[in-house]
Enzyme design. Structure first.
Site, PDB file in Angstrom:
ATOM      1  N   GLU A   1     -42.355 -24.407 -13.431  1.00  0.00           N
ATOM      2  CA  GLU A   1     -43.314 -23.508 -13.331  1.00  0.00           C
ATOM      3  C   GLU A   1     -43.646 -23.050 -12.436  1.00  0.00           C
ATOM      4  O   GLU A   1     -44.509 -22.129 -11.885  1.00  0.00           O
ATOM      5  CB  GLU A   1     -44.655 -24.261 -13.695  1.00  0.00           C
ATOM      6  CG  GLU A   1     -45.414 -25.016 -12.984  1.00  0.00           C
ATOM      7  CD  GLU A   1     -44.377 -26.612 -13.136  1.00  0.00           C
ATOM      8  OE1 GLU A   1     -45.439 -27.716 -12.421  1.00  0.00           O
ATOM      9  OE2 GLU A   1     -43.596 -26.235 -13.530  1.00  0.00           O
TER      10      GLU A   1
ATOM     11  N   HIS B   1     -40.178 -28.952 -11.082  1.00  0.00           N
ATOM     12  CA  HIS B   1     -41.278 -28.286 -11.878  1.00  0.00           C
ATOM     13  C   HIS B   1     -40.652 -26.900 -11.983  1.00  0.00           C
ATOM     14  O   HIS B   1     -40.820 -25.788 -11.306  1.00  0.00           O
ATOM     15  CB  HIS B   1     -42.514 -27.799 -10.316  1.00  0.00           C
ATOM     16  CG  HIS B   1     -43.216 -29.052 -10.435  1.00  0.00           C
ATOM     17  ND1 HIS B   1     -44.303 -29.457 -10.349  1.00  0.00           N
ATOM     18  CD2 HIS B   1     -42.692 -30.215  -9.148  1.00  0.00           C
ATOM     19  CE1 HIS B   1     -44.732 -30.739 -10.364  1.00  0.00           C
ATOM     20  NE2 HIS B   1     -43.971 -31.080  -9.421  1.00  0.00           N
TER      21      HIS B   1
ATOM     22  N   CYS C   1     -42.483 -33.655 -14.332  1.00  0.00           N
ATOM     23  CA  CYS C   1     -42.516 -34.792 -13.270  1.00  0.00           C
ATOM     24  C   CYS C   1     -42.956 -35.559 -13.947  1.00  0.00           C
ATOM     25  O   CYS C   1     -42.150 -36.657 -14.745  1.00  0.00           O
ATOM     26  CB  CYS C   1     -43.141 -33.809 -12.355  1.00  0.00           C
ATOM     27  SG  CYS C   1     -43.799 -34.708 -10.711  1.00  0.00           S
TER      28      CYS C   1
END
Length: 526
Positions: free
Chosen positions: A184, A182, A86
């Site tokens: 994660e 993202h 990001c």
């Protein structure tokens, strides 16, 4: 000699994203050690840390604004694998000669990216669907306003969306990657596989970070640190102090003494359970200080939540100190400090997340305490602490018990704390938790508890009216405890719990269920 579990390590540079700690947890779940440092870490510190690769995390600011954070320039001359996520991808692109612009379409939430290049990168053999043109598609989570609009020299597009043609990029010859989404978060379905490709295939990290090895390493470190000295631990029955007790007992045996302060504000039978578990079953030396009267007399007449917390904290230290003074020649005080405490404590001092090794005192300890700290969990996240607890043989229900505030029932009794109120609340809370277990919902909610309201409400028993107290039930679902939604428990279950509390506990005439989310409400009532 087994390999040092910290030797294959990843550096995560933090630009202020709420997801930074989540990235670190994901990296560790894959079996690789990592630490979080601020984005402006010096070249000397980076070289000393000696990472196998660097992750540039996200952040709330815009690369297009003057003075917004930048990655250390030295990273682009160090031949280290880089992954920008990001904001991390945007600053990487901008610093290397690409261009970032504000987007007129903010991408927030679920998105589908098309893989433009899968070989030798993050996306090799990874897909969720296939597009009409035969290219792989991935379900991902986006959260950005800006986007990369021109690639830096040497980079190619590796994934795109209709509104962000450069949704991921990679260098043609260097191990440098950027993703606008993202990986994660769990909404990015293949996120773990992408991170694993970066850590294992690209950075060449061995997966050494496992519960068994972490325990071995911690035992060695504790033995080296304390030698033959005696260690004292304040045991609360919570997850962190319980895991510290089990770990230290395995490392140093009878050199450890635990002090368990029973403040009269614990859950039903909790004091006896702690003594059974640690003293009886595990053979740990535990001193139980029965200080209920001391705590309750100091709390008498006090209505203010903050002052109640302070009274409970100060009284705990008085009682703990008095018990500690009876144990001769103690050199070390053990604490259940965990990695998020270290990050938050450093951030409070410097305005940003900082270093694991800086001395961290959780606060509340007397200044003149002549003991050194031993903190065997200070590198670990809460989920890692739980896994280690299981590995050390602690029961699942203890390790995965819901959080319980330090002041205990003191902040779940609104206003003044009295023994009568604590006794009623203990019983009500026990019924609530017992029924959640019976319905197999306890581990599906993040936290559940009862609250005592010191107001009397009218009830009818037989033909007689009676004015008795009110119990509020609270259950929430959350990932990080920063935000939470109230748990939508079945009405039949709430009815059963309410009936049991009113019928089995004298002094209660009404039960209510709290349907407030956080924000605006907090999880605890006080």
């Amino acid at each position: 000699m087994s390999e040092n579990i910290h030797s294959h390590r990843i550096l995560i540079l933090d630009f202020g994203s709420q997801y930074t700690q989540l990235i670190a947890r994901r990296v560790r779940e894959i079996g690789v050690y990592c630490e979080i440092y601020p984005f402006d870490m010096s070249e000397a510190d980076i070289r000393e840390f000696n990472p196998k690769g660097v992750i540039l995390a996200g952040g709330p600011e815009s690369v297009t604004e003057l003075g917004s954070p930048r990655a250390p320039e030295c990273l682009f001359n160090m031949d280290l694998p880089l992954l920008g996520i990001c904001y991390g991808m945007q600053t990487m692109a901008e610093q290397m000669g690409g261009k970032v612009a504000g987007s007129n379409v903010r991408e927030f939430g679920y998105a589908q990216v098309k893989i433009e290049r899968s070989e030798d990168g993050l996306f090799e053999n990874i897909k969720d669907h296939v597009a009409e043109d035969g290219k792989p598609l991935l379900d991902v989570w986006m959260s950005h306003g800006d986007k990369v609009v021109a690639l830096p020299e040497g980079f190619v597009i590796s994934a795109s969306t209709p509104s962000a043609p450069i949704a991921a990029m990679q260098h043609e010859s260097k191990p440098w990657f950027g993703v606008q989404f993202h990986p994660e978060v769990t909404h990015t379905l293949q996120g773990r596989r992408m991170l694993e490709r970066f850590l294992v295939n690209i950075c060449g990290c061995k997966q050494l970070w496992t519960p068994g090895r972490i325990i071995e390493d911690a035992i060695t470190q504790v033995r080296n640190q304390v030698g033959q000295d005696k260690v004292l631990l304040g045991l609360s029955g919570g997850v962190d102090s319980s895991v510290v007790a089990a770990l230290l007992h395995r490392a140093i045996g009878d050199q450890l003494t635990c002090v368990f302060v029973d403040n009269g504000l614990l859950r039903l039978h909790e004091g006896d359970q702690v003594m059974d578990m640690f003293a009886k079953n595990m053979g740990i030396k535990v001193v139980r200080a029965n200080a209920q009267d001391q705590f309750l007399s100091k709390l008498a007449g006090e209505n203010d939540p903050e002052r109640k917390r302070k009274i409970i904290g100060h009284t705990f230290i008085e009682v703990f100190d008095a018990e500690a003074a009876k144990i001769k020649d103690v050199k070390w005080l053990a604490q259940g400090t965990i990695y998020p405490d270290v990050i938050e404590s450093a951030a409070a001092k410097t305005g940003k997340a900082h270093v694991i090794k800086s001395h961290h005192n959780v606060g509340g300890l007397p200044e003149d305490m002549e003991m050194q700290l031993v903190e065997p969990l200070r590198e670990l996240f809460k989920d890692e602490v739980r896994k280690i607890g299981l590995e050390l043989g602690l029961p699942y229900d203890m390790v995965y018990r819901h959080p319980f505030p330090g002041p205990g029932l003191g902040v779940r009794i609104l206003g003044e704390v009295k023994k009568e109120y604590a006794d009623i609340l203990r019983e009500a809370d026990a019924i609530f938790i017992e029924e959640l277990h019976r319905a197999e919902l306890y581990h599906k909610v993040s936290q559940a508890f009862a609250v005592f309201l010191p107001v009397k409400s009218v009830g009818v028993v037989g033909d007689a009216r009676r004015y008795e107290y009110v119990i509020a039930l609270r259950a929430v679902e959350t990932i990080d405890f920063m935000t939470a939604r109230w748990a939508h428990l079945p009405y039949e279950l709430l009815e059963k719990i309410s009936n049991r509390i009113i019928n089995e506990i004298s002094g209660v005439s009404r039960v209510v269920y709290d349907v407030s989310s956080k924000p605006p409400a907090t999880i605890e009532w006080e």
